[in-house]
Scaffold this motif. Sequence first.
Motif: not given
Lengths: 129, 344
Positions: A72-95
Motif C-alpha cells: 500500500d506504500g504507507q510508511t507510518v503506523y499510528i498506535n492506539a495511543k496516537g503515537k506514530s512510528y515509521i513501519m520499519s524493523l531496521s529503523n524503528t525496532c532495531l533502532d
Amino acid sequence: MNDKGKIVTGLVIFAALVSFPFWYNLGKAAPPPEVVLTDKAKAAKECVLPKDEIRTEHMQLLDVWRDTQVRDGQTVYINAKGKSYIMSLSNTCLDCHSNYKDFCDRCHVYASVDPYCFDCHIDNPKETK
Amino acid sequence: MNVKYMYSFLAVIVLFLIAYVGTEAVGLQWLFGVLIPYAALLVFLVGFIRKVMGWARSAVPFRIPTTCGQQRTLPWIRPNSIDNPSTAGGVVVRMFLEIVAFRSLFRNTRMTTKPDGRIAYQWEIFLWLGALAFHYAFAVVVLRHLRFFLEPVPAPIKLLETVDAFFQFGLPVVYLSGVVLLIAVAYLALRRVFIPMVRYISLANDFFPLFLIFGIAFTGILMRYFSKVDILSIKALTMGLVSFSFPDTAVLKGIDGLFYGHLFFVSVLLAYFPFSKLMHLGGIFLSPTRNLPNDTRMHRHVNPWNYPVHVHTYQEYEDDFREKMVEAGLPVDKPLAPAEAEKE
C-alpha cells in the motif's frame, strides 16, 4: 514358549524414549532468559504496543507492517495511543533494540524460533531511504 | 443424530471447559499445569507397560500363515521372502514395512454392488492415505514439541522445524504438519460419520480419540497463529515439568486458559491411552499374523499350553501282553526272554 525377553527389551526402549526429556535435562533448571534493554529503549519507556501485546504479537505486527509498506506504500503506523512510528524493523525496532544478541536472540533461542527476518535485517541494520 | 459421536463430541467440549474455567475462573493452574500432567504421564507409562506385559504373558500362538505371497517350498518355485517370510530377517522387513507404511491398510478393498446386481471389489486407498497422513503429521508434531522439553534444543529438532516450515508463509511461519494433522483427523472422523457402513460399526470409543486429537491440534493452532499465548512462560512451565524446578505461581497464572485446555487434552489423551484402542502403538509389534515367520514345515511347534498326558506306548503294551501275543502267533518287536521261551 513366549517372547517375554524380546518384549521386555522393547518396553525398556519405549520407556527410555518417553522419559528422554527427563534424562536430557537431568537436574538442570532452565528458567526463561532475561532480555537486556538498551539505554535508548529504557529511555523510550514504552514500545509500539503495550508490553504483553508486543511480546506475543510482534511478529504479526511486523508481517502487517511489511505488507502495508510494500503493497500500500504507507510508511507510518499510528498506535492506539496516537503515537506514530515509521513501519520499519531496521529503523524503528532495531533502532532502540540495537542489541540483537542480548534482546531478540535470547528469547528466540530459548523458544527455538529462527525467524527469517534477520536473514537480511541484521547484516544491514540501516535501510537507505 | 447419533449418540455415539455426539457424546464423544460433548465430552471433548466439556473437558476443554473444565480446564479453561478451572484455570481462568478458579485459578487451579497448579492442578492443570503440573499435577494432572504428571499423573497422566504416570498412568500412561504404568498402564502401557502393564498392558504389554499382559500380552507378553500369553503364549506365542501357532504360526498363522495369512500370507500375501508365495510360500517357500520347492527350490525352483520363487518364494516371496517379504510377504511370506520363512526367516527372522524377512519378518523384520515385513514388520518394518507394516509399521512405517501400513501395508495391510494399503490392501484395503471396498465391496460394491453393480447396477446389474453383480458384486465388485474396489481398491480403496483413502483410508490408507488418511491414516498415513495422520500418523506422520502427528509424529512430526510430537517431535517438534520436544523444543519445549529440551534445553538447549538439539539440532535435529531445529532441522525438523525448518523442514516443516519449508514454505515460509505466514508469521509465525506455518508448520505444514499441524495443518495436515487437522485435515487428516477431520477426514478420519467425518468418514466415520458419513459412510453408513463405517458409521454402523463405529463406537463412542472410536470417535472420542479422534475428537480429542482434533481438539489438541485445534487449540495448538489457535495458540500459535491466532489467540497468542506467552511462549516463554509456557516453556518455563514445561521445562519445570521435566527438570522438577517449577516457575513461580505468578508465571503459571500469567499463561492463558487456552494453553491449559491444550495441556489438559494431552493429559487426558495420555491417561486414556493404555485403556483404549490407541494401544495399537504397542500392539502392532505383537500382531501374530505379521511377526511370525511362516516356517510351520521347518520347525515343530509344541503347543505351549500342553499339560503332561500319561501315554501308554506300544512298547509298554507289548511288555504287558507279550506272552499272550506270542501264544496267539502275533508278531512282536522284542522276542520273549530265553527263560520264558523255555517254559513254552
